[in-house]
Design an enzyme around this catalytic site. Structure first.
Site, PDB file in Angstrom:
ATOM      1  CD  GLN A 120      -2.777  -1.274   2.230  1.00  0.00           C
ATOM      2  OE1 GLN A 120      -3.545  -0.962   2.490  1.00  0.00           O
ATOM      3  NE2 GLN A 120      -1.727  -2.135   3.830  1.00  0.00           N
ATOM      4  CG  ASP A 123       7.456   3.785   0.474  1.00  0.00           C
ATOM      5  OD1 ASP A 123       8.160   2.451   0.167  1.00  0.00           O
ATOM      6  OD2 ASP A 123       6.982   3.588   1.541  1.00  0.00           O
ATOM      7  CG  HIS A 138      -2.679   3.081  -2.595  1.00  0.00           C
ATOM      8  ND1 HIS A 138      -2.626   2.746  -0.503  1.00  0.00           N
ATOM      9  CD2 HIS A 138      -3.720   2.344  -3.143  1.00  0.00           C
ATOM     10  CE1 HIS A 138      -3.710   2.092  -0.569  1.00  0.00           C
ATOM     11  NE2 HIS A 138      -4.236   1.305  -1.152  1.00  0.00           N
ATOM     12  CB  CYS A 200       1.259  18.476 -19.908  1.00  0.00           C
ATOM     13  SG  CYS A 200       1.496  17.069 -20.573  1.00  0.00           S
ATOM     14  N   GLY A 240       2.575  -4.347   8.830  1.00  0.00           N
ATOM     15  CA  GLY A 240       2.866  -2.674   9.294  1.00  0.00           C
ATOM     16  C   GLY A 240       1.273  -1.779   8.621  1.00  0.00           C
ATOM     17  CB  SER A 241      -1.167  -2.730   6.693  1.00  0.00           C
ATOM     18  OG  SER A 241      -2.095  -2.301   5.905  1.00  0.00           O
ATOM     19  CG  ASN A 266       0.031  -3.478  12.270  1.00  0.00           C
ATOM     20  OD1 ASN A 266       0.901  -3.041  11.639  1.00  0.00           O
ATOM     21  ND2 ASN A 266      -0.339  -2.606  12.702  1.00  0.00           N
ATOM     22  NE  ARG A 267       5.157   0.292  17.881  1.00  0.00           N
ATOM     23  CZ  ARG A 267       5.305   1.479  17.277  1.00  0.00           C
ATOM     24  NH1 ARG A 267       5.967   2.567  16.306  1.00  0.00           N
ATOM     25  NH2 ARG A 267       5.526   2.332  18.297  1.00  0.00           N
TER      26      ARG A 267
END
Length: 297
Positions: A120, A123, A138, A200, A240-241, A266-267
């Site tokens: 998701q 980066d 995404h 553009c 991590g989600s 996950n946290r």
């Protein structure tokens, strides 16, 4: 779908683990994944150790923010000025971010059962770490798309044009101390209200980062590719989600519907906790390298 229908098995209580406690808990997860073709679904929590903030960690929830929505961006020149000014200031930190130990561990796990990553994140750090089978659900901040002619160009090139038109943003970028979760930065209104936004170079149309904004749908062919990856998998590992956004949570739903076990690292709580065969709360930079080592043993 009812809560009971979504449960793959009885949910186990989650505990925040680290150090010896994590070392003791990970072998069970490794045993569950060993020999299984595993699809990974990753979220912003895997990139926080690389300096890119997430949305829903306990620390971030204490400072809620309102990200740009697709409808705002396409309808308002002022919204586009705000977005691109903030992006120009925050982009250098995102562009300079490096993969962390969790990204590198997942890349190593491609040889130990991980058959792909649906991320998701926007980066590009999974690919930078060496993962080869990555679907960017995404999109990617490294690309820019024209909303008129649909041509894709480089975000780095747009950064050069933005700063040439707005030298004051270059000064703000050098002074920025932190990024926001969208790869932008908090700046005062006076700095973005008069920003000149490049058009553009091919058709003069409106440029948008090639990412899925809030309020925008993930392209249907991309979702179909992600479902096809899940069909080839025997287990789903979420890392991590929080799974708050349905675009990621849908894969947990589909995994449960098709009898595939779901595991979560996950946290903090996630929307899929009740569907997890096993859930561990742990720092990913510690947990994933240890998991990779166990699966390689």
């Amino acid at each position: 779908m009812s809560r009971n229908a979504l449960s793959a098995s009885a949910a186990r209580p989650a505990a925040s683990l680290g150090g010896p406690a994590l070392t003791a808990a990970l072998p069970e997860l490794a045993a569950q994944l060993a020999g299984r073709r595993t699809l990974v679904l990753s979220g912003a929590g895997i990139s926080t150790d690389s300096g890119i903030p997430d949305y829903r960690s306990p620390e971030r929830l204490a400072k809620p923010r309102h990200p740009m929505r697709y409808q705002q961006f396409v309808a308002s020149e002022g919204a586009r000025q705000r977005y691109w000014a903030r992006s120009a200031v925050g982009w250098p930190r995102v562009a300079a971010a490096q993969p962390n130990a969790a990204h590198r561990a997942l890349a190593r796990l491609e040889a130990r059962g991980v058959m792909g990553v649906i991320t998701q994140n926007v980066d590009g750090l999974h690919q930078a770490a060496g993962s080869r089978r990555v679907l960017e659900l995404h999109g990617s901040l490294a690309a820019v798309r024209c909303l008129t002619c649909r041509r894709v160009s480089s975000r780095r090139q747009l950064q050069t044009r933005l700063l040439a038109l707005n030298p004051e943003l270059a000064l703000a970028a050098r002074a920025a101390s932190a990024s926001a979760p969208d790869g932008d930065a908090e700046i005062p209104e006076a700095l973005w209200a008069c920003v000149r936004v490049p058009a553009c170079t091919h058709c003069g149309g409106v440029l948008k980062p090639d990412v899925v904004f809030f309020g925008e749908n993930v392209p249907a062919p991309r979702v179909a590719r992600a479902y096809a990856m899940l069909e080839r998998a025997e287990a789903l590992l979420v890392v991590g989600s929080s799974l708050t956004v349905f675009s990621g949570y849908r894969f947990v739903v589909r995994a449960v519907q098709t009898g595939r076990p779901v595991y979560i690292l996950n946290r903090g709580p996630t929307r899929g906790d009740d569907a997890a065969a096993l859930k561990l709360e742990a720092p990913l930079g510690e947990a994933l390298p240890k998991l990779a080592a166990l699966l390689a043993a």
